[in-house]
Design a protein around this motif. Structure first.
Motif, PDB file in Angstrom:
ATOM      1  N   LEU A  89       4.815  11.335 -10.436  1.00 16.46           N
ATOM      2  CA  LEU A  89       5.552  10.774 -11.574  1.00 16.46           C
ATOM      3  C   LEU A  89       4.982   9.411 -11.955  1.00 16.46           C
ATOM      4  N   LEU A  90       4.727   8.563 -10.961  1.00 14.33           N
ATOM      5  CA  LEU A  90       4.161   7.245 -11.238  1.00 14.33           C
ATOM      6  C   LEU A  90       2.770   7.359 -11.847  1.00 14.33           C
ATOM      7  N   TYR A  91       2.007   8.359 -11.442  1.00 13.51           N
ATOM      8  CA  TYR A  91       0.674   8.618 -12.004  1.00 13.51           C
ATOM      9  C   TYR A  91       0.771   8.788 -13.520  1.00 13.51           C
ATOM     10  N   PHE A  92       1.846   9.457 -13.955  1.00 14.87           N
ATOM     11  CA  PHE A  92       2.019   9.734 -15.380  1.00 14.87           C
ATOM     12  C   PHE A  92       2.591   8.549 -16.152  1.00 14.87           C
ATOM     13  N   VAL A  93       3.565   7.836 -15.568  1.00 15.23           N
ATOM     14  CA  VAL A  93       4.360   6.905 -16.373  1.00 15.23           C
ATOM     15  C   VAL A  93       3.890   5.461 -16.310  1.00 15.23           C
ATOM     16  N   LEU A  94       3.189   5.060 -15.238  1.00 21.83           N
ATOM     17  CA  LEU A  94       2.797   3.653 -15.139  1.00 21.83           C
ATOM     18  C   LEU A  94       1.570   3.370 -15.998  1.00 21.83           C
ATOM     19  N   GLY A 116      -3.143   3.198  -9.376  1.00 22.04           N
ATOM     20  CA  GLY A 116      -2.744   3.402  -7.988  1.00 22.04           C
ATOM     21  C   GLY A 116      -2.109   2.172  -7.377  1.00 22.04           C
ATOM     22  N   LEU A 117      -2.675   0.989  -7.666  1.00 15.47           N
ATOM     23  CA  LEU A 117      -2.131  -0.232  -7.086  1.00 15.47           C
ATOM     24  C   LEU A 117      -0.729  -0.511  -7.624  1.00 15.47           C
ATOM     25  N   SER A 118      -0.523  -0.302  -8.915  1.00 16.86           N
ATOM     26  CA  SER A 118       0.815  -0.496  -9.466  1.00 16.86           C
ATOM     27  C   SER A 118       1.791   0.532  -8.898  1.00 16.86           C
ATOM     28  N   SER A 119       1.311   1.758  -8.636  1.00 17.14           N
ATOM     29  CA  SER A 119       2.156   2.758  -7.983  1.00 17.14           C
ATOM     30  C   SER A 119       2.576   2.287  -6.594  1.00 17.14           C
ATOM     31  N   PHE A 120       1.651   1.646  -5.893  1.00 14.51           N
ATOM     32  CA  PHE A 120       1.942   1.124  -4.560  1.00 14.51           C
ATOM     33  C   PHE A 120       3.021   0.053  -4.623  1.00 14.51           C
ATOM     34  N   PHE A 121       2.903  -0.876  -5.575  1.00 20.49           N
ATOM     35  CA  PHE A 121       3.867  -1.980  -5.655  1.00 20.49           C
ATOM     36  C   PHE A 121       5.238  -1.493  -6.113  1.00 20.49           C
ATOM     37  N   VAL A 122       5.278  -0.515  -7.015  1.00 18.65           N
ATOM     38  CA  VAL A 122       6.570   0.052  -7.416  1.00 18.65           C
ATOM     39  C   VAL A 122       7.218   0.752  -6.221  1.00 18.65           C
ATOM     40  N   THR A 123       6.413   1.496  -5.457  1.00 17.90           N
ATOM     41  CA  THR A 123       6.938   2.174  -4.270  1.00 17.90           C
ATOM     42  C   THR A 123       7.401   1.173  -3.226  1.00 17.90           C
ATOM     43  N   LEU A 124       6.651   0.085  -3.086  1.00 17.48           N
ATOM     44  CA  LEU A 124       7.056  -0.978  -2.158  1.00 17.48           C
ATOM     45  C   LEU A 124       8.394  -1.571  -2.580  1.00 17.48           C
ATOM     46  N   ALA A 125       8.582  -1.784  -3.874  1.00 20.20           N
ATOM     47  CA  ALA A 125       9.852  -2.326  -4.369  1.00 20.20           C
ATOM     48  C   ALA A 125      11.006  -1.378  -4.073  1.00 20.20           C
ATOM     49  N   VAL A 126      10.765  -0.082  -4.232  1.00 18.46           N
ATOM     50  CA  VAL A 126      11.796   0.912  -3.918  1.00 18.46           C
ATOM     51  C   VAL A 126      12.109   0.897  -2.424  1.00 18.46           C
ATOM     52  N   ALA A 127      11.069   0.765  -1.601  1.00 15.99           N
ATOM     53  CA  ALA A 127      11.274   0.718  -0.148  1.00 15.99           C
ATOM     54  C   ALA A 127      12.084  -0.507   0.246  1.00 15.99           C
ATOM     55  N   LEU A 128      11.800  -1.639  -0.375  1.00 15.64           N
ATOM     56  CA  LEU A 128      12.571  -2.863  -0.088  1.00 15.64           C
ATOM     57  C   LEU A 128      14.022  -2.708  -0.538  1.00 15.64           C
ATOM     58  N   ALA A 129      14.229  -2.039  -1.674  1.00 18.59           N
ATOM     59  CA  ALA A 129      15.596  -1.798  -2.131  1.00 18.59           C
ATOM     60  C   ALA A 129      16.332  -0.888  -1.154  1.00 18.59           C
ATOM     61  N   ALA A 130      15.617   0.138  -0.644  1.00 21.42           N
ATOM     62  CA  ALA A 130      16.224   1.037   0.344  1.00 21.42           C
ATOM     63  C   ALA A 130      16.580   0.272   1.617  1.00 21.42           C
ATOM     64  N   TYR A 131      15.707  -0.652   2.022  1.00 21.74           N
ATOM     65  CA  TYR A 131      15.976  -1.451   3.217  1.00 21.74           C
ATOM     66  C   TYR A 131      17.192  -2.355   2.997  1.00 21.74           C
TER      67      TYR A 131
END
Length: 355
Positions: A89-94, A116-131
């Motif tokens: 999904l991030l591949y398509f929308v970012l 890819g790098l922006s996908s990583f940072f968005v995923t990192l933000a989601v992981a921090l929110a989950a934490y």
């Protein structure tokens, strides 16, 4: 409609089979999956970590492998599928720069999004929110269900390889890999029949090369560090020394994402089981073994030893980055003044390799 003669010109029949053909393909597929199983059942908190050399150890491994109820998990399979789908999904929308790959043998160039790098940072933000919301629970779950997730990745990678193999027969104009048109279904399924299978703009080979596996490696390493802290109350310096250089390597590959477009995986290899399994299973599952071991067996190095290891890690990383940047520059333009003085050999296929 492409004529038969044009299709044969574009996609000549594969004469030389790598890995000794079908026997080698079968050996690699069974061997690599077996290594994942053996490594798990011979290295865990219950039995420690030892090379299996005795009859009792192999009995334990075989008993665990046949007890599939313990590691076939629909929950883990759904979680893994959602992980792959999230990154797709991030591949398509970012947003990101769209660059052209190398020229293909039909004269065309495919376009690739560099996000890819922006996908990583968005995923990192989601992981921090989950934490923030759930604490360590999701990460401890990942660490505790490592093998269920590993097996799920094997199933997903195999299903993906079956799909792209069948999908490659959709048209005679599909560009096949020069090594993947042997007309033997087992070998072509393994080595990869189509060169660049795509679902619309989603290039499956390019997507899998850096995203689910590389980012999965970071997630596993982080989860194992959190698991160690949950059990022992701290993160050992050996854990930091293991995961920080590895995470730095993963981030580096995303920073230089466009460099992957000149690698053999993208330029010449078909996308079959070998790359699908390698990207989705082998990289995250096997490369995170150090962190997994340290999660249940922390090691505390002395300060001088830790400093020495850190210096070696930095030096190794610099050698890797500088040499790969030079290699990419040469592959992109061998006549560039910065690299045209370098010595190389020309292979039978006409490509140039630095010496």
């Amino acid at each position: 409609m492409v004529s038969q003669s044009s299709a044969q010109t574009l996609n000549p029949r594969t004469v030389h089979r790598e890995f000794f053909g079908v026997p080698g393909a079968l050996a690699v597929m069974t061997g690599t999956v077996s290594v994942v199983f053996v490594w798990y059942f011979s290295c865990n908190p219950q039995v420690g970590c030892q090379l299996p050399t005795t009859h009792e150890q192999w009995t334990h491994i075989l008993r665990g492998a046949f007890n599939y109820q313990d590691y076939l998990s629909s929950t883990a399979l759904v979680a893994y599928t959602m992980w792959w789908a999230w990154l797709a999904l991030l591949y398509f929308v970012l947003p990101g720069h769209v660059v052209e790959g190398v020229e293909l043998r039909n004269g065309s160039r495919l376009k690739y999004p560099i996000n890819g790098l922006s996908s990583f940072f968005v995923t990192l933000a989601v992981a921090l929110a989950a934490y923030t919301y759930w604490g360590t629970l999701p990460f401890v779950w990942i660490a505790d269900h490592y093998f269920q997730l590993a097996v799920s990745s094997i199933l997903f990678a195999t299903a993906q390889a079956l799909f792209v193999y069948a999908y490659s027969f959709r048209s005679s104009s599909v560009m096949l890999a020069l090594a993947g048109n042997s007309c033997n279904p087992i070998y072509d399924f393994f080595i990869g029949r189509e060169l660049n299978p795509r679902l619309g703009p989603l290039d499956l080979k390019y997507f899998c090369e850096l995203r689910p596996g590389i980012m999965g490696w970071v997630l596993l390493n982080t989860s194992f560090a959190i698991r160690q802290h949950t059990v022992f109350g701290s993160v050992s310096n050996s854990m930091w020394l293991a995961i920080v250089p590895q995470i730095a390597y993963c981030v580096d590959t995303l920073v230089f994402e466009r460099n992957v477009l000149t690698t053999m995986d993208i330029v010449t290899d078909g996308f079959g089981w070998m790359l699908s399994f390698g990207d989705l299973t082998w990289v995250p599952v096997m490369y995170s073994l150090q962190a997994r071991f340290l999660a249940f067996h922390p090691i505390h190095h002395s300060s001088p030893m830790a400093a020495l290891i850190a210096v070696m890690a930095v030096a190794s990383f610099l050698v890797f980055r500088l040499s790969n940047s030079e290699k990419n520059a040469f592959r992109t333009d061998p006549n560039d003044p910065k690299v045209r003085h370098l010595k190389y050999i020309t292979t039978e296929s006409g490509s140039k390799l630095l010496v």
